[in-house]
Scaffold this active site. Structure first.
Site, PDB file in Angstrom:
ATOM      1  N   SER A   1       0.828  -1.206   0.000  1.00  0.00           N
ATOM      2  CA  SER A   1       0.000   0.000   0.000  1.00  0.00           C
ATOM      3  C   SER A   1       0.859   1.250   0.000  1.00  0.00           C
ATOM      4  CB  SER A   1      -0.960  -0.002   1.196  1.00  0.00           C
ATOM      5  OG  SER A   1      -0.243  -0.046   2.419  1.00  0.00           O
ATOM      6  N   GLU A   2       2.022   1.223   0.707  1.00  0.00           N
ATOM      7  CA  GLU A   2       2.969   2.329   0.653  1.00  0.00           C
ATOM      8  C   GLU A   2       4.401   1.830   0.765  1.00  0.00           C
ATOM      9  OE1 GLU A   2      -0.673   4.661   1.995  1.00  0.00           O
ATOM     10  OE2 GLU A   2       0.380   3.114   3.107  1.00  0.00           O
ATOM     11  N   THR A   3       5.292   2.550   0.106  1.00  0.00           N
ATOM     12  CA  THR A   3       6.733   2.341   0.205  1.00  0.00           C
ATOM     13  C   THR A   3       7.373   3.684   0.542  1.00  0.00           C
ATOM     14  OG1 THR A   3       6.752   0.508  -1.385  1.00  0.00           O
ATOM     15  CG2 THR A   3       8.822   1.685  -1.054  1.00  0.00           C
TER      16      THR A   3
ATOM     17  N   HIS B   1       0.938   4.982   8.648  1.00  0.00           N
ATOM     18  CA  HIS B   1       1.765   3.804   8.934  1.00  0.00           C
ATOM     19  C   HIS B   1       3.170   3.937   8.343  1.00  0.00           C
ATOM     20  CE1 HIS B   1       1.248   1.510   5.059  1.00  0.00           C
ATOM     21  NE2 HIS B   1       2.137   0.677   5.553  1.00  0.00           N
TER      22      HIS B   1
END
Length: 303
Positions: free
Chosen positions: A46-48, A77
């Site tokens: 979902s995110e990097t 997060h």
């Protein structure tokens, strides 16, 4: 060929293979935006996060946050996970430490410590939640989630629209049974939902007062619209926006309140987010998002 170290963390949990997974790419200096976007697409989380030298030498690092499709101004997060990763790398994860991460939304103050035997981080909201105009009919919003009018809303809580950097439509539902049954109709949502950017719709953030864990204040789910849509196991930026709805409808008492929010249970990725509200004169003076994170893997990236 350059190699860059990366870490994988599970965030908003003390257990591996729970919470929200995050990739943290270290030593990202020299990567341009296109390369970061392609790398985030490669990880397909979902995110990097990409860690860069700070613009201000007094700060710990500059971080850029990418989904597989676009860059985020701020996300919860990734902030918690990056703060814990950087603290543990520096060897100060066992003691209380305070530092600043530079994000697109602005400087974000983070505090890292040991909490309940695991590493815990919290950050101050760079932007307090504010209400946004919501044109869509609440009944239509409920219908787009497969809910009837009688299942949307509880007590004085109503559908509303808030942002603390990233906007979310906050949708109160009757209880756990209604929350478990939500199914997002992408077509219906695309026709009525407000946009958070030119390329993305605002996401629905469904919540109820009934909880699974005795010490949780709210049970929530967040669905990211798209083809296909997907569920997020823990969403700090949504909890930040949700603070506006809590202030508006619940009117927390003066002083500091700490609330635990449970998320991700329906998808087998249980998560716990701590929302701290500082109320002065009946208004939200400050707010913080906190949670644990555990390292799952590490490796080298050949880009």
């Amino acid at each position: 060929m350059l190699t860059r170290n990366y870490l994988l963390y599970d965030v908003f949990t003390t257990e591996r293979l729970a919470g929200n997974p995050l990739a943290v790419v270290l030593d990202s200096k020299g990567l341009d935006t296109a390369a970061m976007q392609a790398t985030a697409r490669e990880f397909n989380l979902s995110e990097t996060v990409f860690v860069l030298p700070p613009d201000n030498p007094k700060h710990r690092a500059r971080i850029r946050i990418f989904t597989p499709d676009y860059e985020m101004p701020f996300a919860g997060h990734p902030t918690v996970g990056s703060a814990i990763a950087l603290a543990e790398m520096a060897g100060d994860g066992d003691t209380a430490g305070i530092f600043v991460l530079e994000e697109n939304i602005g400087p974000v103050r983070c505090a890292v410590s040991k909490h309940d035997g695991a590493t815990f981080a919290e950050f101050d909201l760079a932007k307090l939640p504010e209400p946004l105009e919501l044109v869509a009919d609440p009944e239509a919003i409920g219908a787009a989630l497969g809910l009837g009018p009688h299942e949307v809303g509880f007590e004085n809580h109503r559908v509303s629209f808030w942002s603390a950097g990233v906007p979310y439509v906050t949708i109160p539902v009757a209880g756990l049974e209604a929350a478990a049954r939500i199914r997002l109709d992408n077509q219906a949502w695309s026709e009525l939902a407000p946009r958070k950017s030119e390329w993305a719709l605002a996401s629905p953030y469904v919540y109820c007062r009934e909880t699974v864990n005795y010490d949780s204040a709210f049970h929530v789910r967040m669905i990211v619209p798209g083809n296909p849509s997907y569920e997020d196991p823990a969403t700090g930026s949504a909890a930040a926006a949700f603070a506006g709805a809590i202030m508006h409808y619940d009117g927390p008492r003066e002083g500091v309140s700490q609330l635990w929010i449970e998320q991700g249970l329906e998808m087998g990725r249980p998560s716990r987010i701590r929302l701290e509200l500082n109320v002065e004169g009946g208004k939200l003076a400050a707010a913080r998002i906190g949670g644990h994170a555990v390292k799952v893997a590490e490796g080298k990236l050949f880009v």
